[in-house]
Design a protein around this motif. Sequence first.
Motif, PDB file in Angstrom:
ATOM      1  N   PRO A 233       0.779  -1.210   0.000  1.00  9.81           N
ATOM      2  CA  PRO A 233       0.000   0.000   0.000  1.00  9.81           C
ATOM      3  C   PRO A 233       0.825   1.282   0.000  1.00  9.81           C
ATOM      4  O   PRO A 233       0.694   2.096  -0.887  1.00  9.81           O
ATOM      5  CB  PRO A 233      -0.808  -0.130   1.295  1.00  9.81           C
ATOM      6  N   GLY A 234       1.718   1.443   0.928  1.00 10.83           N
ATOM      7  CA  GLY A 234       2.285   2.760   1.159  1.00 10.83           C
ATOM      8  C   GLY A 234       3.709   2.936   0.696  1.00 10.83           C
ATOM      9  O   GLY A 234       4.297   2.065   0.070  1.00 10.83           O
ATOM     10  N   THR A 235       4.258   4.102   1.012  1.00 11.36           N
ATOM     11  CA  THR A 235       5.638   4.390   0.633  1.00 11.36           C
ATOM     12  C   THR A 235       6.614   3.673   1.551  1.00 11.36           C
ATOM     13  O   THR A 235       7.777   3.548   1.223  1.00 11.36           O
ATOM     14  CB  THR A 235       5.902   5.895   0.721  1.00 11.36           C
ATOM     15  N   ARG A 236       6.125   3.208   2.705  1.00 18.23           N
ATOM     16  CA  ARG A 236       7.007   2.505   3.643  1.00 18.23           C
ATOM     17  C   ARG A 236       7.608   1.266   2.995  1.00 18.23           C
ATOM     18  O   ARG A 236       8.744   0.898   3.235  1.00 18.23           O
ATOM     19  CB  ARG A 236       6.193   2.107   4.876  1.00 18.23           C
ATOM     20  N   ALA A 237       6.810   0.646   2.134  1.00  9.27           N
ATOM     21  CA  ALA A 237       7.287  -0.555   1.470  1.00  9.27           C
ATOM     22  C   ALA A 237       8.366  -0.240   0.452  1.00  9.27           C
ATOM     23  O   ALA A 237       9.217  -1.067   0.152  1.00  9.27           O
ATOM     24  CB  ALA A 237       6.126  -1.272   0.796  1.00  9.27           C
ATOM     25  N   ALA A 238       8.336   0.975  -0.094  1.00  8.39           N
ATOM     26  CA  ALA A 238       9.239   1.318  -1.196  1.00  8.39           C
ATOM     27  C   ALA A 238      10.696   1.115  -0.813  1.00  8.39           C
ATOM     28  O   ALA A 238      11.491   0.600  -1.599  1.00  8.39           O
ATOM     29  CB  ALA A 238       8.999   2.758  -1.635  1.00  8.39           C
ATOM     30  N   LEU A 239      11.037   1.517   0.430  1.00  7.96           N
ATOM     31  CA  LEU A 239      12.431   1.404   0.864  1.00  7.96           C
ATOM     32  C   LEU A 239      12.891  -0.053   0.855  1.00  7.96           C
ATOM     33  O   LEU A 239      13.971  -0.378   0.371  1.00  7.96           O
ATOM     34  CB  LEU A 239      12.556   1.993   2.267  1.00  7.96           C
ATOM     35  N   TRP A 240      12.022  -0.912   1.393  1.00  7.00           N
ATOM     36  CA  TRP A 240      12.347  -2.337   1.422  1.00  7.00           C
ATOM     37  C   TRP A 240      12.488  -2.892   0.017  1.00  7.00           C
ATOM     38  O   TRP A 240      13.394  -3.668  -0.278  1.00  7.00           O
ATOM     39  CB  TRP A 240      11.266  -3.108   2.177  1.00  7.00           C
ATOM     40  N   LEU A 241      11.582  -2.490  -0.849  1.00  2.00           N
ATOM     41  CA  LEU A 241      11.618  -3.000  -2.223  1.00  2.00           C
ATOM     42  C   LEU A 241      12.879  -2.527  -2.941  1.00  2.00           C
ATOM     43  O   LEU A 241      13.597  -3.323  -3.548  1.00  2.00           O
ATOM     44  CB  LEU A 241      10.377  -2.534  -2.984  1.00  2.00           C
ATOM     45  N   PHE A 242      13.159  -1.230  -2.854  1.00  2.00           N
ATOM     46  CA  PHE A 242      14.336  -0.710  -3.554  1.00  2.00           C
ATOM     47  C   PHE A 242      15.609  -1.313  -2.990  1.00  2.00           C
ATOM     48  O   PHE A 242      16.538  -1.648  -3.725  1.00  2.00           O
ATOM     49  CB  PHE A 242      14.372   0.815  -3.490  1.00  2.00           C
ATOM     50  N   GLY A 243      15.657  -1.448  -1.658  1.00  4.32           N
ATOM     51  CA  GLY A 243      16.822  -2.051  -1.036  1.00  4.32           C
ATOM     52  C   GLY A 243      17.057  -3.472  -1.532  1.00  4.32           C
ATOM     53  O   GLY A 243      18.164  -3.848  -1.897  1.00  4.32           O
ATOM     54  N   THR A 244      15.978  -4.243  -1.565  1.00  8.96           N
ATOM     55  CA  THR A 244      16.090  -5.636  -2.022  1.00  8.96           C
ATOM     56  C   THR A 244      16.525  -5.702  -3.475  1.00  8.96           C
ATOM     57  O   THR A 244      17.417  -6.471  -3.833  1.00  8.96           O
ATOM     58  CB  THR A 244      14.731  -6.346  -1.865  1.00  8.96           C
ATOM     59  N   VAL A 245      15.882  -4.878  -4.306  1.00  5.91           N
ATOM     60  CA  VAL A 245      16.221  -4.890  -5.728  1.00  5.91           C
ATOM     61  C   VAL A 245      17.689  -4.509  -5.926  1.00  5.91           C
ATOM     62  O   VAL A 245      18.424  -5.168  -6.684  1.00  5.91           O
ATOM     63  CB  VAL A 245      15.284  -3.941  -6.514  1.00  5.91           C
ATOM     64  N   ALA A 246      18.139  -3.479  -5.214  1.00  7.30           N
ATOM     65  CA  ALA A 246      19.529  -3.033  -5.361  1.00  7.30           C
ATOM     66  C   ALA A 246      20.495  -4.143  -4.949  1.00  7.30           C
ATOM     67  O   ALA A 246      21.466  -4.445  -5.653  1.00  7.30           O
ATOM     68  CB  ALA A 246      19.764  -1.779  -4.528  1.00  7.30           C
ATOM     69  N   LEU A 247      20.201  -4.787  -3.810  1.00  6.91           N
ATOM     70  CA  LEU A 247      21.065  -5.849  -3.298  1.00  6.91           C
ATOM     71  C   LEU A 247      21.126  -7.022  -4.280  1.00  6.91           C
ATOM     72  O   LEU A 247      22.194  -7.557  -4.589  1.00  6.91           O
ATOM     73  CB  LEU A 247      20.519  -6.316  -1.951  1.00  6.91           C
ATOM     74  N   CYS A 248      19.955  -7.421  -4.780  1.00  3.21           N
ATOM     75  CA  CYS A 248      19.897  -8.573  -5.679  1.00  3.21           C
ATOM     76  C   CYS A 248      20.560  -8.270  -7.016  1.00  3.21           C
ATOM     77  O   CYS A 248      21.241  -9.120  -7.589  1.00  3.21           O
ATOM     78  CB  CYS A 248      18.451  -9.003  -5.893  1.00  3.21           C
TER      79      CYS A 248
END
Lengths: 71, 285
Positions: A17-32
């Motif tokens: 839903p929110g922007t809070r998830a964005a950080l987790w998503l971007f972090g994961t994508v960057a790491l992977c």
Amino acid sequence: MSMSTLPTTRTTPVVLPGTRAALWLFGTVALCLAAYYFIGVDQGATSVFGNSMYIHEFVHDARHFLGFPCH
Amino acid sequence: MERRFIVRGLLVGAIGGLLAFVFARIFAEPQIQRAIDYESGRDAAQAVLDKAAGLTAETAGPDLFSRTIQANVGIGVGMIAFGAAMGGLYAVAYALACGRTGKLRPRNLALLVALGGFLGFYLIPFIKYPANPPAIGHEETIRDRSGLYLVMVVSSIAFLVLAVWLGQRLKPRFGNWNATLLAALACAVAIGIVMALLPSLGHLHANVEQFGRHPTETPLPLKDPQGRIVYPGFPADVLFNFRFYSVAAQAILWAAIGLCFAPLAERLFAETAQAPGTAPEPVTA
């Protein structure tokens, strides 16, 4: 923008839903993507740690087998 | 919620990578060894030719890692790390796809996203630029080849995502089945155009100059100045086996991701459905 869609058991609701998830998503994508880069591309076409071949040689067989271009 | 998806994605990715590694250790390593043996034999034959022609042979650099390390530890670390990375990206894609890709059960969506990952990250690029065992690939074209391969990966993923979006747009007008078929067709055409536009590896400038126009960089027979074959071309069966096993390993990896993630996702949705309202944040994970 919370869980607006009805969470029925049959179909998938919107879970991000929110922007809070964005950080987790971007972090994961960057790491992977970094892992993808080091296993597949680094020390072939380009290299971030100078001109050594340690990563390339160590994962050499995996790089070939996973379909990446190799020497 | 997103954290729980990501942790589970990384985990199932690592499991998939582990299974693919076991497969690779049993089936791929003998093929890789045959390719390296071919390369060594060819280099020796080339050295004899060079000596006869009065050229000084270049000395090979020392090996950084022994074959034993590469064939047992290196490939394992590489494949498990690759699997975990794919699992992480998979979890992100899955979380984003939830609720945006029509009426699908969590379990079916898990399998479809894994199919997308297999196609986008591996199989579609493979059709244009297939995996090659050692001894294939010229040093001077590595930059071009890596760039072309990554262009192929990026455009495959981009067109698959666009196809999903297009399918959702077409659905109200054509219905679920026809919209899916139309989107798949549009995706295939777009990727086909990209494949037709990108050069074959044998058509790269350095290769045409040195070897003539060939479809790939697979070594041709080595000939002496009189034109007699002194060393054969790369063995076709080793090439086929290696590529076939490469596809099989990726199929194992992505199947494991999809099949392991499906029940986990279903359970996550069941948990959140039981506790509606504020989505519970896990303490751990």
